[in-house]
Motif scaffolding. Structure first.
Motif, PDB file in Angstrom:
ATOM      1  N   GLY A   1     -10.180  -3.399  -6.073  1.00 23.48           N
ATOM      2  CA  GLY A   1     -10.686  -4.667  -6.583  1.00 23.48           C
ATOM      3  C   GLY A   1     -10.406  -4.852  -8.061  1.00 23.48           C
ATOM      4  O   GLY A   1     -10.083  -3.912  -8.793  1.00 23.48           O
TER       5      GLY A   1
ATOM      6  N   ARG B   1       0.820  -1.210   0.000  1.00 21.08           N
ATOM      7  CA  ARG B   1       0.000   0.000   0.000  1.00 21.08           C
ATOM      8  C   ARG B   1       0.854   1.262   0.000  1.00 21.08           C
ATOM      9  O   ARG B   1       0.455   2.304  -0.504  1.00 21.08           O
ATOM     10  CB  ARG B   1      -0.911   0.021   1.225  1.00 21.08           C
ATOM     11  CG  ARG B   1      -2.008  -1.040   1.209  1.00 21.08           C
ATOM     12  CD  ARG B   1      -2.997  -0.797   2.346  1.00 21.08           C
ATOM     13  NE  ARG B   1      -4.085  -1.767   2.287  1.00 21.08           N
ATOM     14  CZ  ARG B   1      -4.111  -2.894   2.969  1.00 21.08           C
ATOM     15  NH1 ARG B   1      -3.094  -3.209   3.756  1.00 21.08           N
ATOM     16  NH2 ARG B   1      -5.138  -3.727   2.876  1.00 21.08           N
TER      17      ARG B   1
ATOM     18  N   ALA C   1     -13.126  -5.870  -2.983  1.00 22.09           N
ATOM     19  CA  ALA C   1     -12.097  -5.038  -2.374  1.00 22.09           C
ATOM     20  C   ALA C   1     -12.408  -4.820  -0.903  1.00 22.09           C
ATOM     21  O   ALA C   1     -13.570  -4.778  -0.492  1.00 22.09           O
ATOM     22  CB  ALA C   1     -12.012  -3.691  -3.088  1.00 22.09           C
ATOM     23  N   LYS C   2     -11.340  -4.659  -0.135  1.00 25.98           N
ATOM     24  CA  LYS C   2     -11.450  -4.326   1.277  1.00 25.98           C
ATOM     25  C   LYS C   2     -11.563  -2.813   1.407  1.00 25.98           C
ATOM     26  O   LYS C   2     -10.821  -2.069   0.753  1.00 25.98           O
ATOM     27  CB  LYS C   2     -10.207  -4.840   2.011  1.00 25.98           C
ATOM     28  CG  LYS C   2     -10.232  -4.640   3.510  1.00 25.98           C
ATOM     29  CD  LYS C   2      -8.995  -5.273   4.123  1.00 25.98           C
ATOM     30  CE  LYS C   2      -8.960  -5.058   5.629  1.00 25.98           C
ATOM     31  NZ  LYS C   2      -7.774  -5.689   6.250  1.00 25.98           N
ATOM     32  N   ALA C   3     -12.478  -2.340   2.258  1.00 23.50           N
ATOM     33  CA  ALA C   3     -12.724  -0.902   2.379  1.00 23.50           C
ATOM     34  C   ALA C   3     -12.333  -0.348   3.739  1.00 23.50           C
ATOM     35  O   ALA C   3     -12.617   0.814   4.031  1.00 23.50           O
ATOM     36  CB  ALA C   3     -14.198  -0.611   2.109  1.00 23.50           C
ATOM     37  N   SER C   4     -11.660  -1.127   4.564  1.00 26.73           N
ATOM     38  CA  SER C   4     -11.304  -0.676   5.905  1.00 26.73           C
ATOM     39  C   SER C   4     -10.423   0.563   5.854  1.00 26.73           C
ATOM     40  O   SER C   4      -9.590   0.722   4.950  1.00 26.73           O
ATOM     41  CB  SER C   4     -10.548  -1.787   6.649  1.00 26.73           C
ATOM     42  OG  SER C   4     -11.304  -2.970   6.681  1.00 26.73           O
TER      43      SER C   4
ATOM     44  N   LYS D   1      -6.598   0.591   5.189  1.00 24.50           N
ATOM     45  CA  LYS D   1      -6.229  -0.723   4.671  1.00 24.50           C
ATOM     46  C   LYS D   1      -7.059  -1.078   3.445  1.00 24.50           C
ATOM     47  O   LYS D   1      -7.313  -2.252   3.171  1.00 24.50           O
ATOM     48  CB  LYS D   1      -6.395  -1.805   5.743  1.00 24.50           C
ATOM     49  CG  LYS D   1      -5.360  -1.720   6.863  1.00 24.50           C
ATOM     50  CD  LYS D   1      -5.433  -2.936   7.741  1.00 24.50           C
ATOM     51  CE  LYS D   1      -4.319  -2.933   8.776  1.00 24.50           C
ATOM     52  NZ  LYS D   1      -4.319  -4.150   9.621  1.00 24.50           N
ATOM     53  N   ALA D   2      -7.466  -0.077   2.713  1.00 24.89           N
ATOM     54  CA  ALA D   2      -8.292  -0.308   1.529  1.00 24.89           C
ATOM     55  C   ALA D   2      -7.477  -0.975   0.428  1.00 24.89           C
ATOM     56  O   ALA D   2      -6.261  -0.816   0.333  1.00 24.89           O
ATOM     57  CB  ALA D   2      -8.869   1.009   1.033  1.00 24.89           C
ATOM     58  N   SER D   3      -8.166  -1.730  -0.408  1.00 23.33           N
ATOM     59  CA  SER D   3      -7.538  -2.334  -1.582  1.00 23.33           C
ATOM     60  C   SER D   3      -8.364  -1.977  -2.810  1.00 23.33           C
ATOM     61  O   SER D   3      -9.502  -1.518  -2.699  1.00 23.33           O
ATOM     62  CB  SER D   3      -7.436  -3.855  -1.420  1.00 23.33           C
ATOM     63  OG  SER D   3      -8.707  -4.435  -1.181  1.00 23.33           O
TER      64      SER D   3
ATOM     65  N   LYS E   1      -4.210 -10.102  -1.069  1.00 29.84           N
ATOM     66  CA  LYS E   1      -5.635  -9.897  -0.937  1.00 29.84           C
ATOM     67  C   LYS E   1      -6.414 -10.534  -2.086  1.00 29.84           C
ATOM     68  O   LYS E   1      -5.937 -10.574  -3.230  1.00 29.84           O
ATOM     69  CB  LYS E   1      -5.961  -8.400  -0.889  1.00 29.84           C
ATOM     70  CG  LYS E   1      -5.335  -7.669   0.300  1.00 29.84           C
ATOM     71  CD  LYS E   1      -5.833  -8.213   1.623  1.00 29.84           C
ATOM     72  CE  LYS E   1      -5.184  -7.526   2.801  1.00 29.84           C
ATOM     73  NZ  LYS E   1      -5.601  -8.135   4.088  1.00 29.84           N
TER      74      LYS E   1
END
Length: 433
Positions: free
Chosen positions: A345, A37, A335-338, A341-343, A320
């Motif tokens: 997709g 990231r 995709a992770k939206a935290s 810690k987003a990713s 991921k």
């Protein structure tokens, strides 16, 4: 003892498989992606390293009798999952940046296309190798860049785990180091090895004259004498007295290395030893090497700082799930939206945009489809595994040559030691959104 790499993993990788088998989702087609990231503070690029080791580890990723017996005894997973693991063979495809490639935040460094169960179980193995080796190579690349052709010697074995020492020597060599002190790295990876004597050898003898004389007699005039056990000026004078102008080198391992290097160079030249090399060691990092550029130093020995990533011992890569088969058999991005810690997709495709002069200007990442090449771009993702079979080279020499090419493409600003933005901006192209 088993040579399998299958238990170099985390407990929850296997419990996820058990749950996915039970839910009927274990065989869903998926795409996993390894990326970073962000870069460590102050870095402008990273270096992909460890890919060859990861691919070799994949070949040995088998749950044999010993592994299954352990999992059963510890009741890690149930019997249907044990049966599945006993038959495990990776049959998917892996794409990735070639080992030695440079990367920036968000670069899709490894793309694993497989079923969920086949791909998820590789997460810890791949990340443990890539995070360690890429951290070392990223630090080593900064060191060799500021060394401007003066050789760097990796000598950090005693500052890390014995197996990490071998991996670190490989990663440093990939990023331009000339040699290593680690003999196992030399045997295993074909890296040149170097070394002469430490302070203990001088202290063993009744005086410095005897120590130098016996070392020269045994190892030859081309050896390097460690001259700072007692008095540097007296040791240099003694070294030239015993070896003459043919003395190979002297090593400085303490004190103000810049001023000492100038003093020793002047003394050697005055004594006629104009060809004798000066090697400096003593907890060097990229900043110390940059500071020594004005000094008459011929080589740098680097230990702790290179094997520990010069303050950043892990590259911060994550693995991921970015795409999966939905209930109607279509692939869709996830995709992770935290927070923090987003990713992003979707299956990625990457190329490096270059100027007419061949310098890299931008990282272009296409989501779900390949970005268009404007004529002088370079595609970054190459096939590593096809249908479960490794198809990419795994040797460090190939990776070393690739890194030399990739770093040469970067703009000069990428090599600065000062804080700044990543060497290249990243643009995402998503025509499906």
């Amino acid at each position: 003892m088993s040579t399998s790499t299958a238990l170099l993993t985390d407990h929850y990788e296997l419990t996820m498989i058990q749950a996915a088998l039970a839910s009927g989702h274990a065989d869903r087609r998926c795409v996993f992606e390894a990326f970073a990231r962000r870069l460590p503070d102050g870095r402008r690029y990273g270096v992909v390293a460890g890919t060859g080791r990861a691919l070799e580890a994949l070949r040995d990723f088998r749950f044999g009798e010993e592994e299954i017996a352990f999992l059963a005894e510890q009741q890690v997973v149930d019997h249907p999952t044990l049966d599945w693991l006993a038959d495990y063979r990776f049959t998917g495809d892996v794409w990735g940046y070639a080992e030695g490639e440079v990367y920036v935040p968000g670069s899709p460094l490894l793309v694993v296309e497989s079923t969920f169960a086949e791909g998820v179980v590789l997460e810890t193995l791949f990340l443990s190798i890539l995070n360690h080796d890429s951290a070392v190579a990223s630090a080593a690349s900064r060191m060799t860049a500021v060394a401007h052709g003066r050789p760097c010697i990796e000598m950090g074995s005693r500052r890390t785990h014995e197996e990490s020492a071998v991996a670190a020597a490989r990663a440093a060599y990939l990023a331009g180091f000339a040699s290593t002190s680690n003999l196992e790295a030399g045997r295993r990876h074909g890296i040149p090895t170097m070394g002469t004597a430490a302070h203990s050898y001088t202290l063993l003898h009744d005086d410095e004259r005897q120590a130098f004389a016996t070392q020269l007699e045994s190892l030859g005039l081309s050896t390097t004498l460690l001259v700072d056990t007692y008095d540097v000026t007296g040791a240099v004078e003694l070294a030239v007295e015993l070896a003459g102008a043919r003395l190979g080198g002297v090593r400085l391992d303490s004190g103000d290395l810049v001023s000492q290097a100038f003093e020793v160079r002047a003394q050697l030249d005055a004594l006629g030893a104009t060809g004798t090399r000066i090697v400096v060691t003593s907890d060097l990092d990229e900043h110390a090497i940059a500071a020594l550029q004005a000094a008459p130093v011929d080589a740098y020995g680097v230990g702790t700082k290179v094997v520990t990533g010069s303050g950043h011992p892990a590259a911060g890569m994550v693995y991921k799930l970015v795409s999966r088969e939905n209930g109607v058999g279509q692939m869709e991005g996830v995709a992770k939206a935290s927070k923090d810690k987003a990713s992003v997709g979707g299956r990625k495709y990457a190329l490096r945009r270059r100027s007419a002069a061949g310098l890299a200007t931008e990282e272009i990442v296409g989501i779900h489809e390949h970005p268009d090449d404007d004529g002088d771009d370079r595609s970054l993702l190459v096939p590593l595994v096809e249908g479960g079979e490794v198809v990419a080279p795994t040797d460090v020499q190939t990776a070393r040559a690739h890194h030399e090419m990739a770093r040469a493409e970067l703009p000069q600003s990428a090599l600065r030691m000062s804080h700044g933005d990543p060497a290249l901006p990243t643009t995402y192209l998503d025509n499906w959104s």
